[in-house]
Design a protein around this motif. Structure first.
Motif, PDB file in Angstrom:
ATOM      1  N   GLU A 401     -49.149  41.034  22.611  1.00  0.00           N
ATOM      2  CA  GLU A 401     -48.464  41.592  21.961  1.00  0.00           C
ATOM      3  C   GLU A 401     -47.237  42.504  22.581  1.00  0.00           C
ATOM      4  N   ASP A 402     -47.354  43.961  23.743  1.00  0.00           N
ATOM      5  CA  ASP A 402     -46.561  44.340  24.444  1.00  0.00           C
ATOM      6  C   ASP A 402     -46.438  43.367  25.546  1.00  0.00           C
ATOM      7  N   ARG A 405     -43.558  41.611  24.057  1.00  0.00           N
ATOM      8  CA  ARG A 405     -42.348  42.317  22.663  1.00  0.00           C
ATOM      9  C   ARG A 405     -40.897  42.235  22.780  1.00  0.00           C
ATOM     10  N   HIS A 406     -40.580  41.955  24.374  1.00  0.00           N
ATOM     11  CA  HIS A 406     -38.974  42.234  24.365  1.00  0.00           C
ATOM     12  C   HIS A 406     -37.953  40.973  24.928  1.00  0.00           C
TER      13      HIS A 406
END
Length: 412
Positions: A401-402, A405-406
């Motif tokens: 998910e990290d 994320r962006h």
């Protein structure tokens, strides 16, 4: 630091196998008492002068490590606005932070000034721009390049004539012209000549250049900053900077300078690697042992995405099999799982390795996690600080998910 007791490896009182079981693999582990020991060693060595330590936080920017520096009376050397903000967040006052940018946009300089941070100026262009913008309203330092070759590797030598860092000492007349034109308040002279230099006399030689300029041209200095670069051991017989021996000559030279100068001046250092390198151990797990006709490979659950120094700097870091079943040894290349050549250690004689063994790399406290990446879309490891016998999670392991994320997924 990693130590062996009987057949078990520990960091302080924590068995490495228990740390991996609790926090997972791969894993960065830092020994807080070793960091404090290094701080105290420097303070004691230079206690005869008014010494100020500034942690070169680019070496290891975890907030808990930076906060430990604050607890131990160590200020901050920052090289980016982000490092400044991190230091302020953990409790540093602006007066405890020195900012030494290298070729950044002037908007970043303005933001640092607005936060009350002292500038250390490393180009004639920036010196002129600061003069035009702020006049003599700011106390500033000047970073000089003394044209001294130091450092075990050209990539980490910063004070030689071909380096991008600092204002060449040969341009002192242009510096003085700008200082006079804008009535600049020069309160410090700074040098940093490289990392891992083997000859401690480099510091003394470089300091004499700053002293000579101070006596001739800068009567109102508050400090002379000699950077760092003190060498730590990467293997048993490695050369190190004998800090107490070096300090004797530095202190004598600096004390004599102050007598001639007619006022007290602080002596600053900016240790990064010296304070944190030996505190760090990187724990990995063997995935595969591959026997080729001419070479054996230990494949671990990490790679240059987590620890780039061996590939980037040809750095040697000691590798240990922490959980062997036998004392019989074999020679291996320890390699990563990245789709790239990512050799962590070549031709290492280790107790025979099997899948599941915990493989440790020493000296993983400096420029290791801080230079990590998400290459191959791999997540970064967790970080743990062992302090007073307790293991504290100080950075969670990333998740997929990290990675997402962006990113912005476009609909087609």
């Amino acid at each position: 630091m990693l130590r062996k007791e009987g057949n078990t490896y520990f960091i302080q009182n924590q068995p490495v196998s228990a740390l991996v079981e609790q926090f997972g693999s791969p894993l960065y582990v830092y020994d807080g008492q070793k960091i404090e020991s290094q701080i105290n060693s420097m303070k004691e060595a230079f206690s005869a002068v008014d010494v100020k330590l500034k942690f070169a936080c680019k070496a290891l920017t975890n907030m808990s490590i930076v906060k430990l520096m604050l607890k131990n009376g160590v200020d901050i050397d920052a090289v980016s606005i982000e490092e400044i903000k991190l230091a302020l967040r953990v409790g540093y006052k602006p007066s405890q932070i020195q900012y030494t940018p290298s070729g950044v946009a002037f908007s970043e300089i303005e933001e640092a000034v607005s936060l009350g941070i002292r500038l250390n100026i490393d180009s004639l262009q920036l010196l002129e721009k600061v003069g035009e913008t702020y006049g003599n309203s700011l106390p500033v330092a000047i970073r000089l390049n003394p044209s001294i070759m130091a450092g075990g590797n050209l990539k980490i030598s910063t004070g030689h004539a071909d380096s991008k860092f600092g204002i060449p000492i040969e341009y002192i007349d242009q510096v003085l012209a700008l200082v006079n034109q804008y009535d600049l308040r020069i309160v410090g002279l700074h040098q940093h000549n490289g990392s891992d230099f083997k000859d401690g006399s480099v510091i003394v030689k470089a300091m004499k250049k700053s002293i000579e300029l101070a006596e001739k041209h800068f009567p109102n200095l508050e400090f002379i900053d000699m950077g760092s670069g003190f060498k730590v051991a990467y293997h048993e017989d490695d050369h190190i900077t004998e800090i107490h021996e070096l300090a004797k000559e530095v202190v004598a030279e600096f004390a004599y300078f102050q007598e001639r100068y007619g006022k007290k001046v602080q002596l600053w250092f900016e240790p990064g690697k010296y304070l944190v390198s030996e505190s760090g151990t990187f724990l990995m797990t063997c995935n595969v042992v591959k026997h080729n006709p001419g070479r054996n490979f230990v494949h671990v659950d990490s790679g240059l995405n987590h620890l780039i120094r061996p590939m980037m700097y040809d750095a040697f870091q000691e590798i240990v099999n922490c959980t062997p079943d036998t004392e019989e040894t074999e020679k291996y290349d320890v390699v990563g799982y990245i789709c790239e050549t990512d050799t962590l250690g070549k031709d290492r004689e280790l107790p025979k390795v099997k899948p599941g063994d915990i493989i440790a790399m020493k000296n993983a406290g400096a420029y290791c996690f801080s230079m990590s990446s998400n290459y191959n879309s791999r997540v970064r490891p967790a970080e743990v600080l062992v302090y007073n016998g307790r293991a504290h999670l100080i950075r969670e392991r990333e998740s997929i998910e990290d990675i997402y994320r962006h990113q912005i997924e476009v609909s087609f």
